[in-house]
Design a protein around this motif. Structure first.
Motif, PDB file in Angstrom:
ATOM      1  N   ALA A   1       0.683  -1.513  -0.342  1.00  0.00           N
ATOM      2  CA  ALA A   1       0.254  -0.325  -0.176  1.00  0.00           C
ATOM      3  C   ALA A   1       0.906   1.508  -0.164  1.00  0.00           C
ATOM      4  N   PHE A   2       0.396   2.375  -0.309  1.00  0.00           N
ATOM      5  CA  PHE A   2       0.950   3.770  -0.379  1.00  0.00           C
ATOM      6  C   PHE A   2       0.122   4.352  -0.271  1.00  0.00           C
ATOM      7  N   VAL A   3      -0.073   5.162   0.658  1.00  0.00           N
ATOM      8  CA  VAL A   3      -1.177   6.212   1.625  1.00  0.00           C
ATOM      9  C   VAL A   3      -0.167   8.040   1.811  1.00  0.00           C
ATOM     10  N   VAL A   4      -1.630   8.130   1.286  1.00  0.00           N
ATOM     11  CA  VAL A   4      -0.695   9.946   2.222  1.00  0.00           C
ATOM     12  C   VAL A   4      -1.383  10.687   3.047  1.00  0.00           C
ATOM     13  N   ILE A   5      -1.038  10.793   3.637  1.00  0.00           N
ATOM     14  CA  ILE A   5      -1.612  11.786   5.341  1.00  0.00           C
ATOM     15  C   ILE A   5      -1.604  12.885   5.196  1.00  0.00           C
ATOM     16  N   ASP A   6      -1.946  13.980   5.207  1.00  0.00           N
ATOM     17  CA  ASP A   6      -1.810  15.421   5.281  1.00  0.00           C
ATOM     18  C   ASP A   6      -2.771  16.444   6.211  1.00  0.00           C
ATOM     19  N   GLY A   7      -2.560  16.625   7.731  1.00  0.00           N
ATOM     20  CA  GLY A   7      -3.440  16.396   8.359  1.00  0.00           C
ATOM     21  C   GLY A   7      -4.500  15.784   8.162  1.00  0.00           C
ATOM     22  N   THR A   8      -5.521  15.850   8.317  1.00  0.00           N
ATOM     23  CA  THR A   8      -6.938  15.339   8.853  1.00  0.00           C
ATOM     24  C   THR A   8      -7.478  15.122   6.990  1.00  0.00           C
ATOM     25  N   TYR A   9      -6.283  14.732   6.006  1.00  0.00           N
ATOM     26  CA  TYR A   9      -6.956  14.514   4.787  1.00  0.00           C
ATOM     27  C   TYR A   9      -5.767  12.771   4.350  1.00  0.00           C
ATOM     28  N   VAL A  10      -6.436  11.756   3.926  1.00  0.00           N
ATOM     29  CA  VAL A  10      -5.848  10.653   3.639  1.00  0.00           C
ATOM     30  C   VAL A  10      -5.997  10.276   2.189  1.00  0.00           C
ATOM     31  N   SER A  11      -5.860   9.921   1.781  1.00  0.00           N
ATOM     32  CA  SER A  11      -5.399  10.077   0.193  1.00  0.00           C
ATOM     33  C   SER A  11      -4.642   8.325  -0.391  1.00  0.00           C
ATOM     34  N   ALA A  12      -4.907   8.231  -1.383  1.00  0.00           N
ATOM     35  CA  ALA A  12      -4.842   6.861  -1.187  1.00  0.00           C
ATOM     36  C   ALA A  12      -5.087   6.622  -2.877  1.00  0.00           C
ATOM     37  N   ARG A  13      -4.634   5.642  -3.859  1.00  0.00           N
ATOM     38  CA  ARG A  13      -4.085   5.257  -4.910  1.00  0.00           C
ATOM     39  C   ARG A  13      -5.413   4.531  -5.776  1.00  0.00           C
ATOM     40  N   TRP A  14      -5.978   3.253  -5.312  1.00  0.00           N
ATOM     41  CA  TRP A  14      -6.094   2.402  -5.650  1.00  0.00           C
ATOM     42  C   TRP A  14      -6.578   1.287  -5.075  1.00  0.00           C
ATOM     43  N   PRO A  15      -7.643   0.617  -5.266  1.00  0.00           N
ATOM     44  CA  PRO A  15      -8.172  -1.149  -4.901  1.00  0.00           C
ATOM     45  C   PRO A  15      -7.178  -1.183  -3.652  1.00  0.00           C
ATOM     46  N   GLY A  16      -5.740  -1.919  -4.221  1.00  0.00           N
ATOM     47  CA  GLY A  16      -4.808  -2.462  -4.054  1.00  0.00           C
ATOM     48  C   GLY A  16      -4.111  -1.635  -2.639  1.00  0.00           C
ATOM     49  N   ASP A  17      -4.683  -0.541  -2.399  1.00  0.00           N
ATOM     50  CA  ASP A  17      -4.477   0.246  -0.938  1.00  0.00           C
ATOM     51  C   ASP A  17      -5.548   0.383  -0.365  1.00  0.00           C
ATOM     52  N   ALA A  18      -6.890  -0.923  -0.413  1.00  0.00           N
ATOM     53  CA  ALA A  18      -7.451  -0.145   0.202  1.00  0.00           C
ATOM     54  C   ALA A  18      -7.899  -0.502   1.647  1.00  0.00           C
ATOM     55  N   HIS A  19      -7.114  -1.267   1.861  1.00  0.00           N
ATOM     56  CA  HIS A  19      -7.097  -2.297   3.755  1.00  0.00           C
ATOM     57  C   HIS A  19      -6.466  -0.716   4.858  1.00  0.00           C
ATOM     58  N   SER A  20      -5.274  -0.530   3.716  1.00  0.00           N
ATOM     59  CA  SER A  20      -4.084   0.653   4.772  1.00  0.00           C
ATOM     60  C   SER A  20      -4.866   2.259   5.085  1.00  0.00           C
ATOM     61  N   PHE A  21      -5.830   1.975   3.324  1.00  0.00           N
ATOM     62  CA  PHE A  21      -6.308   3.522   3.656  1.00  0.00           C
ATOM     63  C   PHE A  21      -7.149   4.137   4.768  1.00  0.00           C
ATOM     64  N   ALA A  22      -7.919   2.733   4.652  1.00  0.00           N
ATOM     65  CA  ALA A  22      -9.210   2.649   5.740  1.00  0.00           C
ATOM     66  C   ALA A  22      -8.802   2.315   7.037  1.00  0.00           C
ATOM     67  N   ALA A  23      -7.654   2.024   7.213  1.00  0.00           N
ATOM     68  CA  ALA A  23      -7.298   1.319   8.262  1.00  0.00           C
ATOM     69  C   ALA A  23      -6.790   3.275   9.140  1.00  0.00           C
ATOM     70  N   ARG A  24      -5.894   3.853   7.831  1.00  0.00           N
ATOM     71  CA  ARG A  24      -5.446   4.966   8.455  1.00  0.00           C
ATOM     72  C   ARG A  24      -6.725   6.322   8.881  1.00  0.00           C
TER      73      ARG A  24
END
Length: 283
Positions: free
Chosen positions: A252-275
């Motif tokens: 996974a690749f997830v970017v967090i900037d303050g209160t904003y979280v973003s990710a690229r595609w379904p392959g990031d979904a678990h980590s994205f949701a957890a963060r």
């Protein structure tokens, strides 16, 4: 209990990005509500659920049942199970209408993606939803966006008239991932819908990739450097061949900037949701 709102199009959203996120948020004790244009339950992209129609012979009614590439490209087993569970959820079956959404009613906002233009354009181009997303960013409450959901965030406007992502660091579906999937469809001869992975195609005279997710999102940012991608040397993260899971976040690749979280595609979904779930819990 915190309440997260997840807007969806009437049809064709990505089942992994929505259902995996829903599952993690609910498991963590949050309430997830949904919204659609007309207040009726949404339906995910059927190709991503079944894989039928993603092979060379996918336009032939009987032969499309025999899947090869479709088994690889569709949502994986974890995501399909999560989607079936989400379909039975009382909140999913009773969504709000876009025009009934109020920022004060929710603690967080999650924007899933998808790519099939029929349903996703409805979602990305809805001015009611864009206005709500812009106001949510202005509120300072947590927002998460993945894949084409980042396009919706980029099109939303804050009170100052700028994109909601202006001044933010973000990722989204990268041109490398988008063009690879598009090229694969054309290479395999899927002539009846070779642009399946492109929501928007370039107009005459526009350079290749100008209407891609990465290009549109980047144009909304304060600096092109604010668009971020996984390190090219990290094959597990950058190749598009691996997906994360509840027990392995390495792809996974997830970017967090303050209160904003973003990710690229379904392959990031678990980590994205957890963060995002962790961020909502702390607010």
């Amino acid at each position: 209990m915190k309440t997260v709102i997840m807007p969806l199009p009437s049809r064709d959203f990505d089942p992994s990005e929505a259902a995996v996120s829903w599952q993690r948020l609910v498991q963590d004790g949050h309430r997830v509500r949904f919204a659609t244009p007309d207040g009726k339950p949404a339906s995910a992209d059927p190709l991503m659920l079944t894989g039928e129609g993603l092979d060379l012979w996918g336009f032939i009614p009987l032969l499309k049942k025999f899947k090869l590439l479709g088994l690889v490209l569709r949502a994986n087993a974890d995501a399909r199970r999560a989607y079936r569970a989400m379909q039975r959820d009382a909140e999913f079956l009773a969504p709000l209408r876009y025009d009934a959404l109020a920022v004060a009613d929710f603690n967080g906002l999650l924007l899933p993606g998808g790519h099939w233009s029929r349903g996703m354009r409805e979602y990305l181009e809805d001015t009611r939803l864009q206005a709500f997303v812009g106001a949510f960013f202005d509120s300072g409450k947590p927002v998460a966006a993945i894949c084409h959901g980042v396009v919706l965030a980029a099109r939303a406007r804050r009170a100052d008239g700028r994109s909601a992502l202006h001044g933010k660091r973000t990722t989204a579906l990268t041109w490398k991932l988008e063009s690879s999937a598009w090229s694969l469809m054309r290479f395999l001869g899927r002539f009846w819908n070779a642009a399946y992975y492109r929501t928007y195609s370039e107009a005459r005279g526009e350079p290749r990739g100008y209407r891609s997710v990465q290009a549109e999102v980047t144009r909304a940012l304060a600096s092109p450097a604010d668009f971020q991608d996984a390190p090219a040397g990290d094959f597990r993260k950058s190749s598009g061949l691996f997906r994360d899971s509840n027990v392995d976040g390495r792809p996974a690749f997830v970017v967090i900037d303050g209160t904003y979280v973003s990710a690229r595609w379904p392959g990031d979904a678990h980590s994205f949701a957890a963060r995002f779930s962790q961020l909502v819990a702390r607010r």
